[in-house]
Design an enzyme around this catalytic site. Structure first.
Site, PDB file in Angstrom:
ATOM      1  N   GLY A 214      11.792   8.114  -3.923  1.00 33.21           N
ATOM      2  CA  GLY A 214      12.069   9.015  -5.194  1.00 33.21           C
ATOM      3  C   GLY A 214      13.358   9.692  -4.876  1.00 33.21           C
ATOM      4  O   GLY A 214      14.484   9.394  -5.567  1.00 33.21           O
TER       5      GLY A 214
ATOM      6  N   HIS B  88       3.651  -8.842  -3.494  1.00 31.72           N
ATOM      7  CA  HIS B  88       4.353  -7.870  -2.406  1.00 31.72           C
ATOM      8  C   HIS B  88       3.454  -7.458  -1.391  1.00 31.72           C
ATOM      9  O   HIS B  88       2.803  -6.368  -1.308  1.00 31.72           O
ATOM     10  CB  HIS B  88       4.882  -6.708  -2.927  1.00 31.72           C
ATOM     11  CG  HIS B  88       5.755  -5.847  -2.169  1.00 31.72           C
ATOM     12  ND1 HIS B  88       6.933  -6.335  -1.641  1.00 31.72           N
ATOM     13  CD2 HIS B  88       5.621  -4.442  -1.888  1.00 31.72           C
ATOM     14  CE1 HIS B  88       7.200  -5.265  -0.819  1.00 31.72           C
ATOM     15  NE2 HIS B  88       6.579  -4.486  -1.052  1.00 31.72           N
TER      16      HIS B  88
ATOM     17  N   ARG C 179      10.112  10.434  -0.587  1.00 31.92           N
ATOM     18  CA  ARG C 179      11.073  10.093   0.124  1.00 31.92           C
ATOM     19  C   ARG C 179      11.870   8.733  -0.691  1.00 31.92           C
ATOM     20  O   ARG C 179      13.184   8.555  -0.964  1.00 31.92           O
ATOM     21  CB  ARG C 179      10.777   9.510   1.527  1.00 31.92           C
ATOM     22  CG  ARG C 179      10.788  10.595   2.492  1.00 31.92           C
ATOM     23  CD  ARG C 179      10.312  10.183   3.812  1.00 31.92           C
ATOM     24  NE  ARG C 179      10.318  11.473   4.718  1.00 31.92           N
ATOM     25  CZ  ARG C 179       9.903  11.476   5.818  1.00 31.92           C
ATOM     26  NH1 ARG C 179       9.241  10.479   6.381  1.00 31.92           N
ATOM     27  NH2 ARG C 179      10.152  12.592   6.720  1.00 31.92           N
TER      28      ARG C 179
ATOM     29  N   ASN D  64      -4.290   5.314  -5.577  1.00 35.81           N
ATOM     30  CA  ASN D  64      -3.208   5.372  -6.540  1.00 35.81           C
ATOM     31  C   ASN D  64      -3.380   5.046  -7.712  1.00 35.81           C
ATOM     32  O   ASN D  64      -2.572   5.288  -8.649  1.00 35.81           O
ATOM     33  CB  ASN D  64      -1.891   4.396  -5.716  1.00 35.81           C
ATOM     34  CG  ASN D  64      -1.300   4.927  -4.626  1.00 35.81           C
ATOM     35  OD1 ASN D  64      -1.412   6.159  -4.311  1.00 35.81           O
ATOM     36  ND2 ASN D  64      -0.635   4.226  -3.750  1.00 35.81           N
TER      37      ASN D  64
ATOM     38  N   ARG E 164      15.311  -7.911   2.885  1.00 32.54           N
ATOM     39  CA  ARG E 164      15.170  -7.844   4.517  1.00 32.54           C
ATOM     40  C   ARG E 164      15.060  -9.131   4.783  1.00 32.54           C
ATOM     41  O   ARG E 164      15.875  -9.344   6.107  1.00 32.54           O
ATOM     42  CB  ARG E 164      13.738  -7.422   4.216  1.00 32.54           C
ATOM     43  CG  ARG E 164      13.125  -5.865   3.882  1.00 32.54           C
ATOM     44  CD  ARG E 164      11.734  -5.824   3.912  1.00 32.54           C
ATOM     45  NE  ARG E 164      11.595  -4.104   3.868  1.00 32.54           N
ATOM     46  CZ  ARG E 164      10.721  -3.468   3.564  1.00 32.54           C
ATOM     47  NH1 ARG E 164       9.372  -4.345   3.020  1.00 32.54           N
ATOM     48  NH2 ARG E 164      10.636  -2.211   3.414  1.00 32.54           N
TER      49      ARG E 164
ATOM     50  N   ARG F 136       1.517   4.163   2.437  1.00 31.95           N
ATOM     51  CA  ARG F 136       0.560   3.666   3.697  1.00 31.95           C
ATOM     52  C   ARG F 136       0.755   4.442   4.916  1.00 31.95           C
ATOM     53  O   ARG F 136       1.950   5.008   5.113  1.00 31.95           O
ATOM     54  CB  ARG F 136       1.154   2.143   3.690  1.00 31.95           C
ATOM     55  CG  ARG F 136       0.706   1.123   2.786  1.00 31.95           C
ATOM     56  CD  ARG F 136       0.840  -0.212   3.378  1.00 31.95           C
ATOM     57  NE  ARG F 136       2.146  -0.680   3.516  1.00 31.95           N
ATOM     58  CZ  ARG F 136       2.498  -1.778   4.208  1.00 31.95           C
ATOM     59  NH1 ARG F 136       1.756  -2.428   4.689  1.00 31.95           N
ATOM     60  NH2 ARG F 136       4.075  -1.813   4.359  1.00 31.95           N
TER      61      ARG F 136
ATOM     62  N   ASP G  38       7.212  15.699 -10.342  1.00 29.68           N
ATOM     63  CA  ASP G  38       6.404  15.608  -9.226  1.00 29.68           C
ATOM     64  C   ASP G  38       5.475  16.632  -9.633  1.00 29.68           C
ATOM     65  O   ASP G  38       5.799  17.864  -9.945  1.00 29.68           O
ATOM     66  CB  ASP G  38       7.185  15.841  -7.926  1.00 29.68           C
ATOM     67  CG  ASP G  38       6.478  15.401  -6.723  1.00 29.68           C
ATOM     68  OD1 ASP G  38       6.562  14.222  -6.187  1.00 29.68           O
ATOM     69  OD2 ASP G  38       5.749  16.116  -6.146  1.00 29.68           O
TER      70      ASP G  38
END
Length: 311
Positions: A13, A175, A11, A95, A151, A82, A33
């Site tokens: 990407g 982060h 999503r 990852n 944010r 996540r 991908d």
């Protein structure tokens, strides 16, 4: 730029590709991908919006990593997202394997590219790619602070009722839950944000910023955030593609700045056509310094896990 590639057509990407194409930040966007035909389908779908959004950027997608060949810039979004209740560090073990394979593809097919890392935990994975490629920090850096700052700006706009266009914010550090929002550097059209927001409300906004991704994940339940992360990536790409020399918080390899080295963390950086042109070192007060040091310790803990995962 001539060509920008996105590795990982999930999503984030997909949304990034859509924005890059609409804003015509390059002549070609390539998506890679591992899922057979998924990237090709996404590229075709986005290109069919060209008549509506009036762009002529070309899009290609493939499960062959050679599709990224000749890239000026590679955006890395690949990896497991996540799930509710998970921290960004919780996905490190899964990852890092993906990122190692991605790095090998970049070295083989796009050895002259700038690499912008989005995959989580972004600080640790930016460090991993920088170490694995051996490239200078000018060419390997991560996106986090731009998203976190946006944010925080949105929360301040919500709290005050002022236009988000007038709000400037800054977030440093890793982060994650130990990120370091910097209210001292936050303004509304040049006026310090503390003039408009009481200390207790500002503290609540800072805490909400730290939990910004988790809040969206908890609400969506089946997806982490992707619209705001993609927009943040596009803002960084715009700064690079158009040589704007914008000051933006990025995950950078530190070499003595802020008293840290051999670590990747969010700090103010200048982005231009060469990539990360400069790390800007601010003077931190005692509280900010303590928070930054705590955040660095959290990032170092994840970096320390890399050696364990290699065995």
């Amino acid at each position: 730029m001539n060509k920008i590639s996105i590795i990982g057509a999930g999503r984030v990407g997909e949304t990034t590709a859509q924005i890059l194409a609409e804003e015509e930040l390059c002549r070609e966007v390539a998506l890679y991908d591992v899922r057979e035909d998924a990237a090709a389908g996404i590229a075709l779908d986005i290109f069919q919006t060209a008549p509506f959004f009036e762009f002529d950027c070309r899009l290609r997608g493939s499960h062959d990593p050679a599709v990224i060949a000749g890239s000026d810039l590679v955006v890395v979004t690949a990896g497991f997202p996540r799930k509710p209740g998970m921290s960004r560090s919780d996905v490190l073990a899964a990852n890092v394997r993906i990122i190692d394979e991605v790095t090998d593809h970049i070295l083989a097919h796009a050895p002259d590219a700038i690499v912008l890392v989005v995959s989580n935990p972004v600080d640790t994975l930016t460090y991993r790619i920088a170490q694995r490629t051996g490239w200078p920090r000018q060419r390997v850096f991560g996106q986090a602070g731009v998203l976190d700052a946006s944010r925080m700006a949105a929360f301040i706009a919500e709290e005050t009722g002022f236009s988000a266009l007038d709000i400037t914010t800054l977030v440093l550090g890793g982060h994650g839950d130990t990120m370091v929002p910097m209210p001292r550097y936050c303004t509304i059209n040049g006026v310090p944000v503390s003039h408009f927001i009481a200390p207790d409300r500002l503290a609540a906004i800072i805490d909400r910023t730290r939990q910004g991704g988790a809040e969206i994940l908890a609400l969506r339940k089946n997806s982490s955030a992707y619209d705001a992360p993609a927009a943040a990536v596009a803002a960084m790409v715009d700064a690079i593609s158009n040589n704007r020399r914008r000051l933006m918080p990025c995950v950078a390899m530190l070499d003595g700045e802020y008293g840290e080295r051999d670590i990747a963390m969010g700090v103010p950086c200048v982005l231009d056509e060469q990539g990360l042109a400069q790390v800007v070192e601010l003077e931190l007060n005692d509280e900010e310094r303590a928070n930054f040091t705590q955040s660095a310790a959290s990032v170092r803990a994840d970096i320390g896990r890399l050696a364990e995962l290699d065995h």
